[in-house]
Design a protein around this motif. Structure first.
Motif, PDB file in Angstrom:
ATOM      1  N   UNK A 110      14.663 -18.851   4.315  1.00 23.99           N
ATOM      2  CA  UNK A 110      13.253 -19.332   5.019  1.00 23.99           C
ATOM      3  C   UNK A 110      12.204 -19.029   4.279  1.00 23.99           C
ATOM      4  N   UNK A 111      12.276 -19.397   2.903  1.00 24.63           N
ATOM      5  CA  UNK A 111      11.231 -19.471   1.827  1.00 24.63           C
ATOM      6  C   UNK A 111      11.054 -20.829   1.063  1.00 24.63           C
ATOM      7  N   UNK A 112       9.902 -21.593   1.208  1.00 20.93           N
ATOM      8  CA  UNK A 112       9.769 -22.782   0.594  1.00 20.93           C
ATOM      9  C   UNK A 112       8.734 -22.713  -0.123  1.00 20.93           C
ATOM     10  N   UNK A 113       9.021 -23.125  -1.534  1.00 17.62           N
ATOM     11  CA  UNK A 113       7.804 -23.154  -2.523  1.00 17.62           C
ATOM     12  C   UNK A 113       7.352 -24.636  -2.846  1.00 17.62           C
ATOM     13  N   UNK A 114       5.934 -24.670  -2.621  1.00 19.37           N
ATOM     14  CA  UNK A 114       5.614 -26.087  -2.916  1.00 19.37           C
ATOM     15  C   UNK A 114       4.580 -26.074  -4.287  1.00 19.37           C
ATOM     16  N   UNK A 115       5.376 -26.678  -5.156  1.00 23.69           N
ATOM     17  CA  UNK A 115       4.951 -26.724  -6.577  1.00 23.69           C
ATOM     18  C   UNK A 115       3.985 -27.801  -6.728  1.00 23.69           C
ATOM     19  N   UNK A 116       2.985 -27.730  -7.959  1.00 27.70           N
ATOM     20  CA  UNK A 116       2.031 -28.602  -8.391  1.00 27.70           C
ATOM     21  C   UNK A 116       1.124 -29.240  -7.534  1.00 27.70           C
ATOM     22  N   UNK A 117       0.704 -28.334  -6.438  1.00 27.03           N
ATOM     23  CA  UNK A 117      -0.274 -28.872  -5.520  1.00 27.03           C
ATOM     24  C   UNK A 117      -1.586 -29.109  -6.345  1.00 27.03           C
ATOM     25  N   UNK A 118      -1.858 -30.402  -5.817  1.00 25.10           N
ATOM     26  CA  UNK A 118      -3.482 -30.899  -6.609  1.00 25.10           C
ATOM     27  C   UNK A 118      -4.384 -31.241  -5.500  1.00 25.10           C
ATOM     28  N   UNK A 119      -5.335 -30.289  -5.352  1.00 30.81           N
ATOM     29  CA  UNK A 119      -6.232 -30.301  -4.311  1.00 30.81           C
ATOM     30  C   UNK A 119      -7.183 -31.588  -4.328  1.00 30.81           C
ATOM     31  N   UNK A 120      -7.064 -32.360  -5.536  1.00 32.33           N
ATOM     32  CA  UNK A 120      -7.886 -33.388  -5.687  1.00 32.33           C
ATOM     33  C   UNK A 120      -7.121 -34.843  -4.933  1.00 32.33           C
ATOM     34  N   UNK A 121      -5.802 -34.528  -4.424  1.00 28.43           N
ATOM     35  CA  UNK A 121      -5.184 -35.477  -3.690  1.00 28.43           C
ATOM     36  C   UNK A 121      -5.173 -35.194  -2.240  1.00 28.43           C
ATOM     37  N   UNK A 122      -5.815 -35.954  -1.506  1.00 30.68           N
ATOM     38  CA  UNK A 122      -6.027 -35.955  -0.184  1.00 30.68           C
ATOM     39  C   UNK A 122      -4.550 -35.999   0.643  1.00 30.68           C
ATOM     40  N   UNK A 123      -3.679 -36.792   0.187  1.00 24.44           N
ATOM     41  CA  UNK A 123      -2.414 -36.911   0.875  1.00 24.44           C
ATOM     42  C   UNK A 123      -1.639 -35.576   0.690  1.00 24.44           C
ATOM     43  N   UNK A 124      -1.874 -34.953  -0.430  1.00 25.68           N
ATOM     44  CA  UNK A 124      -1.044 -33.604  -0.370  1.00 25.68           C
ATOM     45  C   UNK A 124      -1.512 -32.811   0.595  1.00 25.68           C
ATOM     46  N   UNK A 125      -2.703 -32.556   0.862  1.00 32.25           N
ATOM     47  CA  UNK A 125      -3.204 -31.755   1.866  1.00 32.25           C
ATOM     48  C   UNK A 125      -2.718 -32.124   3.352  1.00 32.25           C
ATOM     49  N   UNK A 126      -2.538 -33.378   3.661  1.00 35.48           N
ATOM     50  CA  UNK A 126      -1.938 -33.757   4.886  1.00 35.48           C
ATOM     51  C   UNK A 126      -0.615 -33.323   4.843  1.00 35.48           C
ATOM     52  N   UNK A 127       0.134 -33.378   3.987  1.00 36.44           N
ATOM     53  CA  UNK A 127       1.659 -33.165   3.851  1.00 36.44           C
ATOM     54  C   UNK A 127       1.730 -31.523   4.023  1.00 36.44           C
ATOM     55  N   UNK A 128       0.996 -30.944   3.141  1.00 33.35           N
ATOM     56  CA  UNK A 128       1.176 -29.511   3.398  1.00 33.35           C
ATOM     57  C   UNK A 128       0.781 -29.068   4.860  1.00 33.35           C
ATOM     58  N   UNK A 129      -0.266 -29.705   5.549  1.00 36.37           N
ATOM     59  CA  UNK A 129      -0.731 -29.338   6.875  1.00 36.37           C
ATOM     60  C   UNK A 129       0.533 -29.626   7.863  1.00 36.37           C
ATOM     61  N   UNK A 130       1.260 -30.535   7.578  1.00 33.00           N
ATOM     62  CA  UNK A 130       2.500 -30.927   8.407  1.00 33.00           C
ATOM     63  C   UNK A 130       3.571 -29.994   8.148  1.00 33.00           C
ATOM     64  N   UNK A 131       3.672 -29.509   7.050  1.00 31.63           N
ATOM     65  CA  UNK A 131       4.771 -28.335   6.846  1.00 31.63           C
ATOM     66  C   UNK A 131       4.309 -26.917   7.598  1.00 31.63           C
ATOM     67  N   UNK A 132       3.275 -26.747   7.865  1.00 28.73           N
ATOM     68  CA  UNK A 132       2.636 -25.549   8.451  1.00 28.73           C
ATOM     69  C   UNK A 132       3.223 -25.175   9.629  1.00 28.73           C
ATOM     70  N   UNK A 133       3.608 -26.404  10.371  1.00 29.93           N
ATOM     71  CA  UNK A 133       4.440 -25.930  11.624  1.00 29.93           C
ATOM     72  C   UNK A 133       5.797 -25.085  11.555  1.00 29.93           C
ATOM     73  N   UNK A 134       6.370 -25.265  10.263  1.00 30.75           N
ATOM     74  CA  UNK A 134       7.662 -24.450   9.805  1.00 30.75           C
ATOM     75  C   UNK A 134       7.342 -22.974  10.063  1.00 30.75           C
TER      76      UNK A 134
END
Length: 252
Positions: A180-204
């Motif tokens: 039940x633990x997921x690490x998202x590595x090397x998140x770059x705040x400058x890349x908007x698409x990464x924020x979108x993908x992370x938000x989708x994972x928030x449902x977990x």
């Protein structure tokens, strides 16, 4: 004792970075060992184990005792069972011997872990017989992802394989690895698409998962070549250290 496996069937996502950093952090709370179960031997290289008489494959093949295979690291309270990346025998073992020896793999890992408070296992980007043998002994599984378009599929495939493994191989009264633990590595705040993908994972989170975000951090490249922990490098981002501490605290 607690056996923690860092896994995902995809390379280059930061499994070794997470495993080593977590092991160093856990060593601050108790006696810890990291097992380099990746034939590439990256954790062994990072922790600067330059000479070894025996490696993990030797232990599995019965060529040495547990005491002969354990090496000290420069971090207090942290030990390692190494793997020789170049010329090592773990690749041959995992491909040709693990299928008939999953019970032995489990027994060996349990025997190792009973001497430590925490045992962290760094695995290869695979889900073969060798990795299944490791999962038999594991208490906690941590998945490491990068925030790209393939991360959702990668996590789904891993989760499906893990569930199938548990359903097909473990009796109802056998302990199951907790995932039940997921690490998202090397998140770059400058890349908007990464924020979108992370938000989708928030449902977990609604399904009991804990999410940990490590920012893109050049410190990792520097500490690996210097053979030190990110915790011992003055240039490591505060957010990186906070995430590692939180992950360790949740495991403890």
């Amino acid at each position: 004792m607690k056996i923690i496996t860092v896994a995902l069937q995809k390379g280059g996502v930061g499994k070794t970075s997470t495993a080593v950093s977590l092991a160093v952090e856990l060593a601050r709370s108790g006696k810890t060992i990291i097992i380099d179960a990746d034939p590439q031997g990256n954790a062994t290289t990072w922790l600067n184990i330059q000479t070894m008489e025996y490696e993990f494959a030797d232990l599995l093949n019965g060529k040495c005792t547990l005491e002969q295979c354990v090496n000290k690291t420069s971090t207090e309270n942290l030990f390692i069972i190494p793997t020789a990346g170049i010329g090592g025998e773990l690749k041959e073992y995992s491909e040709n011997k693990a299928g008939g020896n999953q019970g032995k793999i489990k027994k060996t890992l349990k025997e190792i872990a009973k001497n430590y408070d925490y045992c962290v296992i760094d695995t290869s980007p695979s889900f073969g017989n060798f990795e299944r043998g490791i999962f038999y002994a594991t208490n906690e599984i941590i998945a490491v992802l990068q925030l790209d378009e393939f991360s959702k599929d990668g996590l789904q495939i891993f989760n499906d394989r893990l569930r199938a493994f548990i359903a097909d191989n473990l009796e109802e009264d056998e302990a199951r690895p907790n995932f039940n633990k997921i690490v998202f590595n090397a998140k770059d705040d400058r890349i908007a698409q990464q924020n979108i993908i992370l938000n989708q994972f928030q449902a977990l989170k609604q399904h009991g998962y804990n999410l940990y975000v490590i920012p893109v951090d050049q410190a990792y490249r520097k500490v690996q070549s210097a053979h030190i922990a990110v915790q011992d490098f003055s240039g490591t981002k505060k957010e990186t250290l906070e995430t590692i501490r939180q992950l360790a605290a949740d495991l403890i």
